[in-house]
Enzyme design. Structure first.
Site, PDB file in Angstrom:
ATOM      1  N   GLY A  10      81.025  88.817 129.959  1.00 13.83           N
ATOM      2  CA  GLY A  10      81.597  89.097 131.267  1.00 13.83           C
ATOM      3  C   GLY A  10      83.080  89.394 131.172  1.00 13.83           C
ATOM      4  CB  ALA A  59      79.423  82.887 137.374  1.00 15.55           C
ATOM      5  CB  THR A  61      79.260  87.691 139.301  1.00 21.88           C
ATOM      6  OG1 THR A  61      78.935  88.633 138.276  1.00 21.88           O
ATOM      7  CG2 THR A  61      79.971  86.485 138.698  1.00 21.88           C
ATOM      8  CE1 TYR A  98      89.405  80.783 134.868  1.00 20.64           C
ATOM      9  CE2 TYR A  98      87.705  80.161 133.291  1.00 20.64           C
ATOM     10  CZ  TYR A  98      89.023  80.453 133.583  1.00 20.64           C
ATOM     11  OH  TYR A  98      89.968  80.410 132.583  1.00 20.64           O
ATOM     12  CB  THR A 100      83.919  82.463 143.907  1.00 19.70           C
ATOM     13  OG1 THR A 100      84.001  83.587 144.788  1.00 19.70           O
ATOM     14  CG2 THR A 100      82.824  81.547 144.436  1.00 19.70           C
ATOM     15  CG  ASP A 101      86.816  85.044 147.236  1.00 14.85           C
ATOM     16  OD1 ASP A 101      86.427  85.756 148.180  1.00 14.85           O
ATOM     17  OD2 ASP A 101      86.590  85.338 146.043  1.00 14.85           O
ATOM     18  CE1 TYR A 130      79.018  84.234 142.324  1.00 14.80           C
ATOM     19  CE2 TYR A 130      80.367  84.632 144.280  1.00 14.80           C
ATOM     20  CZ  TYR A 130      80.261  84.408 142.910  1.00 14.80           C
ATOM     21  OH  TYR A 130      81.400  84.374 142.140  1.00 14.80           O
ATOM     22  CE  LYS A 134      81.147  80.275 140.630  1.00 13.98           C
ATOM     23  NZ  LYS A 134      81.232  80.108 139.150  1.00 13.98           N
ATOM     24  CD1 TRP A 155      87.902  89.818 146.466  1.00 16.06           C
ATOM     25  CD2 TRP A 155      89.332  91.487 146.912  1.00 16.06           C
ATOM     26  NE1 TRP A 155      87.837  90.076 147.819  1.00 16.06           N
ATOM     27  CE2 TRP A 155      88.700  91.094 148.119  1.00 16.06           C
ATOM     28  CE3 TRP A 155      90.283  92.491 146.952  1.00 16.06           C
ATOM     29  CZ2 TRP A 155      88.979  91.706 149.343  1.00 16.06           C
ATOM     30  CZ3 TRP A 155      90.565  93.096 148.173  1.00 16.06           C
ATOM     31  CH2 TRP A 155      89.909  92.712 149.348  1.00 16.06           C
TER      32      TRP A 155
END
Length: 322
Positions: A10, A59, A61, A98, A100-101, A130, A134, A155
């Site tokens: 990734g 992940a 994604t 990691y 995510t927003d 998703y 997460k 992003w």
């Protein structure tokens, strides 16, 4: 230091691998060697390698595909982090994970209706599967009691893999007109910048005299992002303008117009506001954080110019929003 790094196929894992400390013993199994959806294989990998630190950028994604692939996205985004955290706790190892927003609903505004950046302890309310998986992965790591850093970002793009940056560059070389969503706001983050900044934090850990105290003092959830706010349309415009300036298109730049997300229906709902506050990160680690356009320029400079000009076409294309 022995480091287990997942997800090197990734964007972020690919960027992290060459930046990890030269003195570290790094085990970075490819997807064929380590299937994160296979709990037994994952535990065995950790048991055999015995890392001092696990870094997990891996992940599921594919946000839209996730809506119809619940078992796989749950296994990779929720169960795998839970296993990593549990095994890290057994070994006394640290875990950098990691997120995510997308753990937020994307509706945070001030009294005048302006978008406000999310801070780490704002209420979470994902809009899609998703995001929910997460968030559940975050919760499992925290509940495990392991030493951890959870780094939320947004992003992500790079000159590798599949992402909005490369998609827009490809479409700009092929088409004369593009249509891109203009009512979803956030901050684009270069995988190279994310990896470099992670390694700056890791260097601080290595320099500490007492790693246990370091984790106790600084472990937790942080927002890892560059600064500034934009939307997908303006981000696409910036990509195309830079590509044109640096002669990376091989043709005239296309015309680009903005559209509301309602005109580009997708299976998974997206947040309208993905802005993340980095005040906690800066206070904890003393980092200097650039505006989003600076890493974008660096990424574009790494792109090779096309060998020949692409033919013009009048077909319109909507930009992707993931």
């Amino acid at each position: 230091m022995r480091i287990l790094l997942t997800g090197t196929s990734g964007q972020l894992g690919h960027a992290l691998l060459p930046r990890l400390p030269a003195t570290a013993i790094v085990h970075a199994p490819q997807r064929a060697e380590l299937d994160l959806s296979n709990a037994t294989q994952l535990r065995q990998c950790i048991t055999d390698f015995k890392p001092d630190l696990i870094i997990n950028p891996a992940a599921y994604t594919a946000v839209d595909l996730a809506e119809s692939d619940e078992d796989t996205v749950h296994a990779i985004n929720t169960l795998a982090p839970a296993i990593l955290a549990e095994e890290a706790r057994k070994l006394g190892a640290g875990l950098i994970h990691y997120s995510t927003d997308y753990v937020f609903a994307g509706d945070k505004k001030d009294a005048e209706g302006n978008w406000l950046p999310y801070v780490e302890n704002d209420a979470t309310a994902p809009l899609n599967l998703y995001g929910w998986t997460k968030l559940a992965g975050e919760e499992a790591i925290i509940a495990s009691g392991c030493q951890h850093l959870i780094l939320r970002t947004s992003w992500v793009y790079s000159n590798f893999g599949k992402n909005f940056f490369l998609t827009m560059l490809k479409l700009a070389r092929e088409r004369d007109q593009l249509r891109v969503v203009n009512d979803q706001w956030g901050t684009p983050n270069s995988a190279d910048w994310l990896a470099t900044t992670t390694c700056e934090i890791l260097a601080q850990l290595q320099q500490s005299k007492d790693a246990m105290s370091w984790w106790q003092e600084l472990g937790g959830v942080y927002h890892l992002s560059v600064t500034g706010a934009t939307n997908w349309f303006d981000f696409a415009t910036a990509i195309i303008e830079l590509a044109d300036q640096q002669n990376k298109l091989g043709k005239f730049a296309p015309q680009i117009s903005g559209i509301p997300a309602s005109e580009y229906p997708v299976p998974a709902r997206r947040p309208h506001n993905s802005l993340l506050s980095t005040g906690k990160l800066q206070a904890a680690f003393g980092l200097s954080i650039p505006d989003w356009r600076i890493p974008l320029d660096a990424c574009m400079q790494s792109v090779q110019a096309p060998a020949f000009a692409s033919p013009h076409t009048t077909t319109q294309a909507q930009g992707q929003t993931t």
